[in-house]
Design an enzyme around this catalytic site. Structure first.
Site, short mmCIF file in Angstrom:
data_model
loop_
_atom_site.label_atom_id
_atom_site.label_comp_id
_atom_site.label_asym_id
_atom_site.label_seq_id
_atom_site.Cartn_x
_atom_site.Cartn_y
_atom_site.Cartn_z
N CYS A 1 0.85 -1.20 0.00
CA CYS A 1 0.00 0.00 0.00
C CYS A 1 0.88 1.23 0.00
O CYS A 1 2.11 1.16 -0.01
CB CYS A 1 -0.92 0.00 1.23
SG CYS A 1 -0.01 0.05 2.79
N CYS B 1 3.61 1.58 2.63
CA CYS B 1 4.89 0.92 2.36
C CYS B 1 5.81 1.86 1.59
O CYS B 1 7.02 1.93 1.86
CB CYS B 1 4.67 -0.37 1.56
SG CYS B 1 3.77 -1.66 2.44
N ASP C 1 0.49 13.23 -29.07
CA ASP C 1 1.43 12.95 -30.15
C ASP C 1 0.59 12.87 -31.43
O ASP C 1 -0.64 12.82 -31.38
CB ASP C 1 2.14 11.62 -29.88
CG ASP C 1 3.10 11.27 -31.00
OD1 ASP C 1 3.79 12.17 -31.49
OD2 ASP C 1 3.16 10.09 -31.39
N ASP D 1 2.45 7.61 -28.55
CA ASP D 1 2.70 6.33 -29.19
C ASP D 1 4.13 6.37 -29.70
O ASP D 1 4.49 7.25 -30.45
CB ASP D 1 1.73 6.11 -30.36
CG ASP D 1 2.03 4.84 -31.12
OD1 ASP D 1 1.55 3.79 -30.70
OD2 ASP D 1 2.75 4.91 -32.14
N ASP E 1 8.07 9.15 -27.09
CA ASP E 1 7.13 9.69 -26.12
C ASP E 1 7.34 9.14 -24.71
O ASP E 1 6.71 9.60 -23.77
CB ASP E 1 5.68 9.37 -26.55
CG ASP E 1 5.32 10.00 -27.88
OD1 ASP E 1 5.72 11.16 -28.09
OD2 ASP E 1 4.67 9.34 -28.70
#
Length: 819
Positions: free
Chosen positions: A107, A110, A512, A697, A701
């Site tokens: 969680c 942590c 993009d 993509d 990127d």
């Protein structure tokens, strides 16, 4: 190395020594416990390839105490090459960055614990922990602290550190998945079985039950619930112990107290035949919490399995010229000055300079440019790009960590370190709430011990049970799980746990171009005939025959018509076009001045135009382009209506960027942007107060996907880009993005409703329990009812539908093209 020499350090093995380690399937002798511990750590860390590639034996560790040398292997320079690199963010400070996998993260608490604990060490500059990928990135000063100390400190606070290699990542994921499913199965089976006995006990208490039969049901319930508590609920107890050791109250503390005390009280009531039992509440509580965590784990594993790092883009071997002969060698063996051969379709293994030949090279993964880049003698080529249509000889100028590909990886790591840390609302409330619950239970016990000692324990238990933060624990994960499932049904796979919390706070969306707003696939948009007797179908067939053996990306536009006609004597002229014979007639396709001697005037229109000609002159113009996604304009319109600023960043150098931006309605755009410039632009936007969603993509990127407040990658993107993104668009429909924003806003409202109910219920039930007005069995029912209300409210998100209609994906209009 003979059998009497230590496999690790090479020193003689004393007679009668029993120290050994299994390496590469064989038992290897060790001279001392120190060498045994170091070699064992190397093998356990998945780094046993080290022994295959080392040139000389290692030094013997000082001291014979294995506890002192458990992590010393990770200080070896040969091993550090796999998970430690120079840190570029600090200039010439000499800092280095270690990438570690940390098993046992459950969680946000942590993450907080690890960052605080390691951050307090001398020599540690910064720490960033990603709970979704269970990866820690630690910037440290090697003159002050060594990697072995980082491993040791993580182990000391109860976590399982390992070097962040691809093999270790997959192994950690598989171990976590198997353990979670086993615990969930035990809790589920236990809950079903113990509920049957609980129903009998409930009705028996109301209508009467034989005492011997009641004892039998209690003992069977104890046997069934014990594995649930001791095995399935173990992660809660471990996390609670870690948080207490670090002096931090997490949600696992009252959860563990409630489970432990309820089990102890039920055990006492069963053995001594007094009081009530709560085995069914314990089992159900554990099952619901484990179910929520398992759903969350599965979501992040979908992305984690795709993440293998940039190194996977490179081939395993390369063809090196040695004495005029071409020989395959490992890519790791390449060095500056080597000469290599690149055949058509080969991935470039290292940065270099062309010394012979000319060819088109696909660099779209590196710069976003969809067209082949023509390379001739003296041109530069980069690792990760793909050779196109002709053979090249290249002199290596940079290999390994010195390549442009590795530079992009360093950008990714730097962006991930600076990624905004999102903390769940329930965890922000938990600290104070947990303290109040524990103090209230203690106060109730102290008060009733003075008034009625025989009731003190049961009333204190009622306080813990009735105010047990089950509903509060489920408030956020239940809603996020339902929303995540609904988004996946809509076509958006969520990989980052913070995404749904971040989306409603966004102020800007950056797109993009190639493969994101466009389909990323060349298509024939228009054919203009220049000669009588020809049809458009005949033009497609002849062009497809000529392009059938070409590796050029534009050849994919003719793929549907391959094999309808056969071409012979094909010759590829790099940068110009292709010539060959079809049905005995010679044709040329490509640039106008290549296809015919005196080309006709090129049509006015968007896209790229190829000319098909024969010995008699021009036959037809063929217009190629990349089609705009049908959903792009509608999606951008809805995003703009919602008040978001929109921007287009593309690595494409052509004028198509400006035309496309105007076509879809994006006012801000930039063309020819490198990965470094994209990341710089992102940081300037964030420095100005913007919260940015990046939709991209391709490899160029990846740094921006990692550094943005939220990010989405297309399914067609490279695996690396997908693994760095917070979500993956599965169906290519960009209208899912505004849908996701709407659903995220609704999810936030549901979470707040759940939290309001959970806190309101506890605020009402707490004083009643303290006053002794709520017996434990009513407290258990109240806790279960509260949790059920929260879950049912969250499940409304799984049926959410957008008010906007969703339709096809392609706009069949020649005017709406992009390159």
């Amino acid at each position: 190395m003979n059998e009497t020499s230590c496999f690790h350090c090479g020193l003689p093995v004393p007679a009668g020594s029993q120290h050994s380690v299994v390496i590469d399937g064989a038992e290897r002798p060790m001279c001392c416990p120190g060498c045994e511990a170091v070699a064992g750590a190397i093998v356990a860390g998945g780094l046993d390839n080290f022994y295959r590639f080392r040139d000389t034996p290692n030094q013997r560790p000082e001291g014979d105490d294995p506890r002192d040398t458990r992590w010393d292997a990770f200080d070896l320079p040969e091993l550090q090459q796999q998970f430690v690199r120079d840190w570029q963010g600090g200039g010439d400070s000499g800092l280095r960055m270690a990438s570690l996998l940390v098993g046992g993260i459950t969680c946000a608490a942590c993450v907080w614990l690890i960052e605080k604990h390691l951050g307090a060490l001398d020599g540690v500059d910064r720490v960033s922990v990603n709970a979704s990928t269970q990866r820690a990135q630690i910037v440290f000063d090697p003159e002050v602290v060594q990697p072995s100390q980082l491993f040791a400190e993580l182990a000391r606070v109860g976590y399982r550190p390992a070097a962040a290699t691809a093999a270790n990542s997959e192994e950690l994921i598989q171990q976590e998945r198997r353990a979670a499913l086993r615990r969930l199965g035990v809790a589920g089976l236990g809950t079903m079985q113990v509920m049957m006995f609980a129903i009998a006990l409930y009705f028996g208490e109301a209508t009467g039950i034989d005492a011997q039969l009641e004892r039998y049901f209690r003992w069977v319930s104890l046997l069934v619930a014990t594995p649930v508590v001791l095995y399935a609920a173990r992660p809660f107890f471990s996390a609670a112990w870690r948080s207490l050791r670090s002096r931090h109250l997490s949600m696992d503390v009252p959860v563990s107290l409630a489970i432990g005390l309820a089990y102890a009280a039920s055990f006492y009531a069963t053995v001594f035949e007094t009081g009530d039992v709560y085995f069914e509440s314990i089992s159900m509580f554990t099952f619901f919490l484990l179910l929520g965590r398992t759903v969350e784990m599965r979501a992040r594993h979908r992305a984690g399995l795709a993440s293998g790092g940039l190194a996977q883009l490179l081939p395993l071997t390369a063809t090196r010229l040695e004495g005029g002969e071409a020989r395959p060698v490992p890519v790791a063996a390449l060095a500056a000055g080597d000469c290599i051969v690149l055949r058509p379709g080969d991935t470039v293994p290292a940065d270099g300079e062309v010394i012979e030949g000319s060819s088109g090279v696909d660099e779209s993964l590196l710069n976003g440019e969809s067209a082949l880049q023509q390379k001739t003698v003296g041109s530069r080529v980069y690792a990760g790009s793909v050779n196109g249509d002709s053979t090249l000889e290249v002199r290596v100028t940079a290999a390994g960590q010195s390549t442009r590909l590795s530079a992009i990886e360093r950008l990714v790591e730097q962006a991930q370190l600076e990624k905004p840390q999102q903390v769940a609302l329930a965890d922000r409330i938990a600290g104070g709430f947990v303290a109040v619950v524990l103090l209230a239970a203690a106060a109730a016990f102290a008060f009733w011990w003075q008034v009625a000692p025989e009731r003190a324990f049961w009333i204190a238990l009622s306080v813990l049970v009735v105010t047990c933060p089950c509903a509060l624990s489920l408030a956020t994960p239940a809603a996020l799980a339902a929303a995540t499932l609904r988004l996946q049904q809509l076509g958006l796979l969520v990989a980052g746990g913070h995404l749904l919390e971040t989306l409603p706070r966004l102020t800007r969306v950056v797109f993009d171009k190639t493969g994101t707003l466009t389909r990323g696939e060349p298509r024939i948009l228009e054919i203009q005939l220049l000669r009588d007797g020809w049809t458009e179908q005949r033009v497609r067939d002849v062009a497809a025959a000529l392009e059938s053996r070409s590796n050029h990306p534009l050849a994919r536009a003719f793929r549907p018509w391959f094999n309808k006609l056969q071409a012979r004597h094909l010759v590829i002229h790099t940068g110009c076009g292709i010539e060959g014979q079809v049905d005995g007639v010679g044709y040329r396709i490509g640039r106008p001045d290549f296809a015919v001697t005196e080309p006709a005037e090129q049509p006015v229109g968007e896209g790229q135009w190829l000319l098909l000609g024969d010995d008699s002159g021009a036959v037809a113009w063929i217009g190629l382009g990349d089609q705009l996604r049908a959903s792009a304009s509608a999606a951008i319109s809805r995003l703009r209506t919602s008040g978001l600023a929109l921007e287009l960043l593309s690595g494409d150098q052509s004028a198509e960027v400006a035309r496309l931006a105007k076509l879809v309605g994006v006012d801000e755009y930039r063309a020819g942007v490198s990965p470094e410039e994209k990341l710089e632009r992102l940081r300037s936007l964030q420095a100005g107060g913007d919260r940015v969603l990046m939709v991209g993509d391709g490899l160029n990127d990846v740094p921006v996907l990692s550094g943005a407040d939220a990010s989405v990658a297309m399914l067609s993107a490279a695996d690396l880009a997908q693994s760095r993104a917070d979500a993956i668009l599965l169906n290519g429909d960009l209208r899912v993005l505004p849908d996701a924003l709407e659903l995220a806003a609704r999810s936030r409202r549901i979470i707040r409703q759940n939290l309001t109910w959970a806190l309101g219920y506890n605020a009402l039930a707490l004083p009643l329990a303290v006053c002794g007005l709520v017996p434990p069995w009513v407290a258990a029912l109240g806790m279960s009812a509260s949790s059920l209300i929260v879950v049912l409210n969250a499940l409304r998100l799984s049926r959410w539908t957008s008010r906007h209609h969703v339709a096809g994906d392609i706009i069949p209009m020649a005017a709406q093209t992009a390159r």
